[in-house]
Structure formats: structure tokens, C-alpha cells
Design a protein around this motif. Structure first.
Motif, PDB file in Angstrom:
ATOM      1  N   SER A  86      15.606 -33.287 -49.177  1.00  0.00           N
ATOM      2  CA  SER A  86      16.603 -34.316 -49.493  1.00  0.00           C
ATOM      3  C   SER A  86      16.178 -35.159 -50.696  1.00  0.00           C
ATOM      4  N   THR A  87      14.985 -34.932 -51.216  1.00  0.00           N
ATOM      5  CA  THR A  87      14.620 -35.577 -52.487  1.00  0.00           C
ATOM      6  C   THR A  87      14.621 -34.546 -53.621  1.00  0.00           C
ATOM      7  N   PHE A  88      15.285 -33.417 -53.383  1.00  0.00           N
ATOM      8  CA  PHE A  88      15.512 -32.387 -54.409  1.00  0.00           C
ATOM      9  C   PHE A  88      14.191 -31.918 -55.026  1.00  0.00           C
ATOM     10  N   ASP A  89      13.123 -31.859 -54.215  1.00  0.00           N
ATOM     11  CA  ASP A  89      11.792 -31.506 -54.719  1.00  0.00           C
ATOM     12  C   ASP A  89      11.818 -30.161 -55.424  1.00  0.00           C
ATOM     13  N   SER A  90      11.535 -30.198 -56.715  1.00  0.00           N
ATOM     14  CA  SER A  90      11.492 -28.957 -57.475  1.00  0.00           C
ATOM     15  C   SER A  90      10.807 -29.239 -58.804  1.00  0.00           C
ATOM     16  N   THR A  91      10.352 -28.189 -59.443  1.00  0.00           N
ATOM     17  CA  THR A  91       9.758 -28.330 -60.767  1.00  0.00           C
ATOM     18  C   THR A  91      10.878 -28.122 -61.799  1.00  0.00           C
ATOM     19  N   PRO A  92      10.630 -28.384 -63.080  1.00  0.00           N
ATOM     20  CA  PRO A  92      11.696 -28.173 -64.074  1.00  0.00           C
ATOM     21  C   PRO A  92      12.189 -26.720 -64.100  1.00  0.00           C
ATOM     22  N   GLU A  93      11.347 -25.775 -63.696  1.00  0.00           N
ATOM     23  CA  GLU A  93      11.757 -24.363 -63.708  1.00  0.00           C
ATOM     24  C   GLU A  93      12.570 -24.003 -62.462  1.00  0.00           C
ATOM     25  N   THR A 148       5.499 -31.933 -57.029  1.00  0.00           N
ATOM     26  CA  THR A 148       6.850 -31.979 -57.603  1.00  0.00           C
ATOM     27  C   THR A 148       7.224 -33.428 -57.935  1.00  0.00           C
ATOM     28  N   PRO A 149       6.596 -34.001 -58.962  1.00  0.00           N
ATOM     29  CA  PRO A 149       6.960 -35.373 -59.334  1.00  0.00           C
ATOM     30  C   PRO A 149       8.404 -35.416 -59.829  1.00  0.00           C
ATOM     31  N   MET A 150       9.208 -36.330 -59.274  1.00  0.00           N
ATOM     32  CA  MET A 150      10.617 -36.394 -59.642  1.00  0.00           C
ATOM     33  C   MET A 150      10.813 -37.586 -60.583  1.00  0.00           C
ATOM     34  N   ARG A 151      11.008 -37.282 -61.868  1.00  0.00           N
ATOM     35  CA  ARG A 151      11.044 -38.331 -62.892  1.00  0.00           C
ATOM     36  C   ARG A 151      12.451 -38.596 -63.411  1.00  0.00           C
ATOM     37  N   ASP A 152      13.442 -37.931 -62.834  1.00  0.00           N
ATOM     38  CA  ASP A 152      14.832 -38.165 -63.213  1.00  0.00           C
ATOM     39  C   ASP A 152      15.607 -38.269 -61.896  1.00  0.00           C
ATOM     40  N   SER A 153      16.616 -39.138 -61.850  1.00  0.00           N
ATOM     41  CA  SER A 153      17.379 -39.284 -60.607  1.00  0.00           C
ATOM     42  C   SER A 153      18.697 -38.528 -60.655  1.00  0.00           C
ATOM     43  N   ASN A 154      19.052 -38.023 -61.842  1.00  0.00           N
ATOM     44  CA  ASN A 154      20.366 -37.418 -62.016  1.00  0.00           C
ATOM     45  C   ASN A 154      20.323 -35.930 -61.658  1.00  0.00           C
ATOM     46  N   LEU A 155      21.034 -35.577 -60.595  1.00  0.00           N
ATOM     47  CA  LEU A 155      20.932 -34.214 -60.075  1.00  0.00           C
ATOM     48  C   LEU A 155      21.510 -33.177 -61.041  1.00  0.00           C
ATOM     49  N   MET A 156      22.519 -33.566 -61.826  1.00  0.00           N
ATOM     50  CA  MET A 156      23.071 -32.603 -62.792  1.00  0.00           C
ATOM     51  C   MET A 156      22.034 -32.288 -63.866  1.00  0.00           C
ATOM     52  N   ARG A 157      21.357 -33.341 -64.311  1.00  0.00           N
ATOM     53  CA  ARG A 157      20.324 -33.123 -65.341  1.00  0.00           C
ATOM     54  C   ARG A 157      19.135 -32.350 -64.781  1.00  0.00           C
ATOM     55  N   LEU A 158      18.825 -32.578 -63.496  1.00  0.00           N
ATOM     56  CA  LEU A 158      17.703 -31.843 -62.888  1.00  0.00           C
ATOM     57  C   LEU A 158      18.063 -30.374 -62.691  1.00  0.00           C
ATOM     58  N   LEU A 159      19.319 -30.142 -62.325  1.00  0.00           N
ATOM     59  CA  LEU A 159      19.734 -28.780 -61.975  1.00  0.00           C
ATOM     60  C   LEU A 159      20.012 -27.904 -63.199  1.00  0.00           C
ATOM     61  N   GLN A 160      20.640 -28.491 -64.219  1.00  0.00           N
ATOM     62  CA  GLN A 160      21.107 -27.655 -65.343  1.00  0.00           C
ATOM     63  C   GLN A 160      20.011 -26.759 -65.950  1.00  0.00           C
ATOM     64  N   PRO A 161      18.791 -27.294 -66.201  1.00  0.00           N
ATOM     65  CA  PRO A 161      17.772 -26.391 -66.784  1.00  0.00           C
ATOM     66  C   PRO A 161      17.335 -25.275 -65.836  1.00  0.00           C
ATOM     67  N   GLN A 162      17.660 -25.400 -64.544  1.00  0.00           N
ATOM     68  CA  GLN A 162      17.222 -24.386 -63.573  1.00  0.00           C
ATOM     69  C   GLN A 162      18.229 -23.243 -63.403  1.00  0.00           C
ATOM     70  N   VAL A 163      19.432 -23.405 -63.984  1.00  0.00           N
ATOM     71  CA  VAL A 163      20.483 -22.402 -63.747  1.00  0.00           C
ATOM     72  C   VAL A 163      21.117 -21.936 -65.058  1.00  0.00           C
TER      73      VAL A 163
END
Ligand code: ADP
Length: 423
Positions: A86-93, A148-163
Motif C-alpha cells: 500500500s506504499t507502492f514499494d518499488s524501484t524505478p525499474e 525501496t526508498p519512495m521519493r515521489d508521492s505521485n503514482l502516475m510519475r512513479l508508474l510511467q517509467p515502469q511501463v
């Protein structure tokens, strides 16, 4: 029984969390540890496969998730779910986006949603931004997570580089307008070729509207909470008519044991509380385990009446843990304790323990492996996110509960045994 809903979770405690929330409905839920080697047989309407792929290399994570999906397909699932934190833990990849896209490709679906909101636990999404309590994700303690340090809160910005596909948003104003508005927004976004939709949710009523709107999507993604209303939707549609709610308590002998390898503040308090209730206890210490081996603990266990549900614990204060780690190294101190608790679990089972409480995420992994448990049927919830689970270990029916670090109240250990008394 045919499986209706098949979920893939990116870590073990996330899987128990999801399985526990689904089981609040009363319908049978099974949790598998890893992709089962055997083909599906006697499956539950709700199946959750626990993987350990949150921080794996992307190709490995995708391969494991696809293997899990293939098993769930064979089980007959009609709807699939990819569960992450629920904290969208993921790396930039990744791995949230790449796994989702691989599952979409395998299922042939063009669109899915991303909703990690968990209002009961203070995780809310507004205008695509994830909040932890009152803080944006990037200002929460998650900003300093070791993996998985989360340095951005915007889920669209976090997700876009992954897809590869386009990312869009259905915001709270649309969600508040109800299921029909959400459905229409999905269709509008589909026309714009948006494959990945972040969906706002700040309260449980939002989750109910979203799941209703997305009831016909074959594939959904999110935290555990967004899946919580799904059993009710299936029940309303008559899909669960053939499935009995589990109402009869399982007949498991009362002999039990508590094995605690978590050193969290809450587990320390839980150990102290259980001892103050006069329960027999034995302390494991990595240094003496290294020097003298496991025999003293085994001898102590062999002398116990398991009807008194004794406690064996390595749980220690941060200073004591550091002292052991300074001498043995962090990895070895942990490994010695995990191996000891795993062996003690097997010995306790062989001595007749049928109710086994385990504290600690890593510890739980070691114990379930030693007990050779690969399927858990979810039972009554002891504390939020911590259910009793029923399983077999070397032919014996046992009840097992796996509590990660900070979960449960101070009285958790006695609460757990009491829960089976009134079950
Ligand atoms: P949690 O869910 O609280 O993180 P885990 O079981 O995942 O608990 O992790 C606790 C780790 O600490 C385990 O690897 C365990 O073996 C180790 N450990 C337990 N007791 C001690 C101790 N007294 N000294 C050093 N390490 C310990």
C-alpha cells in the motif's frame, strides 16, 4: 471447487494481509507459499499465491508472476489480482509495472487499474498522490526505506517509467460520483489508449465504488484493501452459491507453542505480557546457541506440558540484538536464530503441538519451510491482518498463525489461543 479469484502477491506478509481481508467475507480462501509444484486440485474460490519478488530483478519477477498466473488459470480463475504494498514499494525499474504489463499481455487485456489505497491503515490516494497518514508518501518514513526508498508521492510519475503503455488518472471527484461515472471514465481513457489507470480512493466507500465499477475487468492491481469488497460482489452475482461459508470451527487439539523471532517493539511487549500471564518461557540467545547448540532448548521443550502453550523466544531489545550482531555479524545472528526456531517448530509438532504461533516475517518463512507447509487455509482473524491459518504438516492438521513485526495488540499471544477457544 472452482477458483473464481486468483491473486499474486509480491511478498509473504502482503499475501497473508490480502488473504485475511478476503476471508473476512467468510468464504474459503487459500494461500499458497510460492507457485505450487502440483497442478491445481481441491482449490478454494479465492486463491492467493505468495511470491517474494518485490525487489527481485525485473525478468525474474516477471517470470515468477507469469508462472503463478498460469497456475491460477489452470485452477479456473475468472478474475486476477496483482497485490503490491500500500506504499507502492518499488524501484524505478519495477516491479509493479512490468509484472502488471506481463500479466495483461498473457491475459490479453488492454486496461487495468492501480489502487494501493488502504484507508483503515491510513493509506489514501488523492489526485494521484499517495498519502501515508497525513504525510505525502515522499515525506513519510518510506523515503528512507533501505530497499525501496519512495521519493515521489505521485503514482502516475512513479508508474510511467515502469511501463510501456500510457498512464492516466481517475480522480476522487469521479470516484465520489459513483460506479457508473468510474466505468465511463475507464471507457473514455480506453479511447485515448490509456492502459494503466491510477484510481484515487480515500475511504472504504470509494473502494466499494471502484470494485463495483471494475467488477468485469479481468485483471486488477492494488493493495489488499481494494480486493476486500470483491467477495460480496461475487456473492451478489450468485457466483458463490456453491460455496459454503466456513462456520464450523476446525477441531484442532489445544496443545500449542509460541515461537518468537521478531525483535520489534511490539513483539517485545507481547513477549513480556505473555510472561506476566504466568506462561512458561525459554529465551534463545544467538551467542549461546553458537556456543552450546540447540540441545538446552530442545531439552527444555521436551519437559514442557504443551497444554500450557509455552513460549520460546529470541525476541530481544535493540541493544541486545546489536551486541549479538557485533559478535556474530548480522546475517549469522539472524540465521542461527531462524534455524533454531525452525527446528524447535518441528520438535514441538512432533511432541504434539497443534496450535503454533510464530512472530516475525523472516521467522515465519523459516518455520513454514521447516514444517513443509505450502498451503494455508485462512481462518479467524486474531488481529487486523493476522488470521489463524489451517494447514497440514507431515500429515498432521495444525493451526498456524504468522505475525509480522509490529502487528497485533500486546496481548496477541493469548488472544491467538483464545480465538480458537471461541471459534
Ligand atoms: P520482524 O517481522 O519483526 O521483522 P523477522 O523474523 O522478519 O521479524 O526478523 C527478525 C530477525 O532478527 C530474524 O532474522 C531473527 O532470526 C533475528 N533475531 C531474532 N532474535 C535475535 C537476537 N536476539 N539477536 C539477533 N538477531 C535476532
Amino acid at each position: 471447487m472452482t477458483t473464481l479469484f486468483g491473486a499474486i502477491a509480491d511478498d509473504f506478509t502482503g499475501a497473508t494481509d490480502l488473504a485475511g481481508l478476503l476471508a473476512r467475507s467468510g468464504y474459503p480462501v487459500s494461500l499458497r507459499i510460492g507457485v505450487p509444484e502440483e497442478p491445481p486440485q481441491d482449490t478454494s474460490p479465492f486463491e492467493v499465491i505468495a511470491l517474494k519478488i518485490r525487489t527481485e530483478p525485473v525478468t525474474d519477477a516477471v517470470a515468477e508472476a507469469r508462472a503463478a498466473l498460469a497456475w491460477l488459470k489452470r485452477a479456473g480463475a475468472q478474475q486476477y489480482f496483482w497485490k503490491y504494498c500500500s506504499t507502492f514499494d518499488s524501484t524505478p525499474e519495477g516491479n509493479i509495472g512490468p509484472v502488471a504489463e506481463a500479466i495483461m499481455a498473457d491475459l490479453g487485456v488492454a486496461q487495468t487499474i492501480y489502487c494501493p489505497a488502504f484507508p483503515e491503515n491510513g493509506r489514501a490516494i488523492f489526485m494521484g498522490n499517495l498519502f501515508v497518514g497525513q504525510l505525502p508518501l515522499s515525506e513519510s518514513p518510506m523515503k528512507d526505506h533501505p530497499l525501496t526508498p519512495m521519493r515521489d508521492s505521485n503514482l502516475m510519475r512513479l508508474l510511467q517509467p515502469q511501463v510501456r503503455g500510457k498512464v492516466g488518472l481517475i480522480d476522487r471527484l469521479i470516484v465520489a460520483a459513483g460506479a457508473a461515472a468510474i466505468k465511463k471514465a475507464c471507457a473514455d481513457l480506453a479511447e485515448k489508449n490509456v492502459a494503466h489507470i491510477v484510481v484515487d480512493a480515500v475511504e472504504n466507500a470509494d473502494l466499494a465504488r471502484i470494485t463495483e465499477a471494475c467488477a468485469d475487468m479481468r485483471f486488477l492491481t492494488g493493495g489488499s484493501a481494494i480486493a476486500m469488497p470483491i467477495p460480496q460482489i461475487y456473492a451478489k452475482r450468485g457466483l458463490l452459491a456453491a460455496h459454503e461459508k466456513e462456520t464450523t470451527p476446525r477441531d484442532i487439539a489445544p496443545e500449542g507453542v509460541v515461537l518468537s523471532g521478531s525483535c520489534s517493539a511490539m513483539t517485545n511487549a507481547q513477549v513480556a505480557r505473555y510472561q506476566s500471564q504466568g506462561r512458561p518461557s525459554f529465551q534463545l540467545d544467538p551467542l549461546s546457541l553458537k556456543a552450546r547448540g540447540l540441545q538446552p532448548a530442545m531439552d527444555w521443550l521436551a519437559a514442557q506440558d504443551l497444554a500450557a502453550q509455552p513460549l520460546i523466544y529470541a525476541t530481544a531489545t535493540p541493544d541486545a540484538v546489536r551486541a549479538a550482531q557485533d559478535q556474530l555479524g548480522k546475517a549469522e545472528a539472524g540465521a542461527i536464530v531462524e534455524a533454531a526456531l525452525a527446528d524447535l517448530a518441528v520438535a514441538a509438532r512432533d511432541q504434539g503441538a497443534r496450535r503454533i504461533v510464530v512472530a516475525g516475517g523472516e521467522t515465519s518463512g523459516a518455520v513454514t519451510k521447516a514444517l513443509r507447509v505450502d498451503r494455508l487455509d485462512i481462518g479467524p482473524e486474531i488481529a487486523a491482518g493476522v488470521p489463524w491459518c489451517f494447514c497440514t504438516s507431515e500429515g498432521q492438521d495444525i493451526a498456524l498463525t504468522l505475525k509480522s513485526g509490529n502487528f497485533g495488540a500486546e496481548s496477541f499471544f493469548s488472544d491467538a489461543f483464545a480465538k480458537l477457544e471461541d471459534a
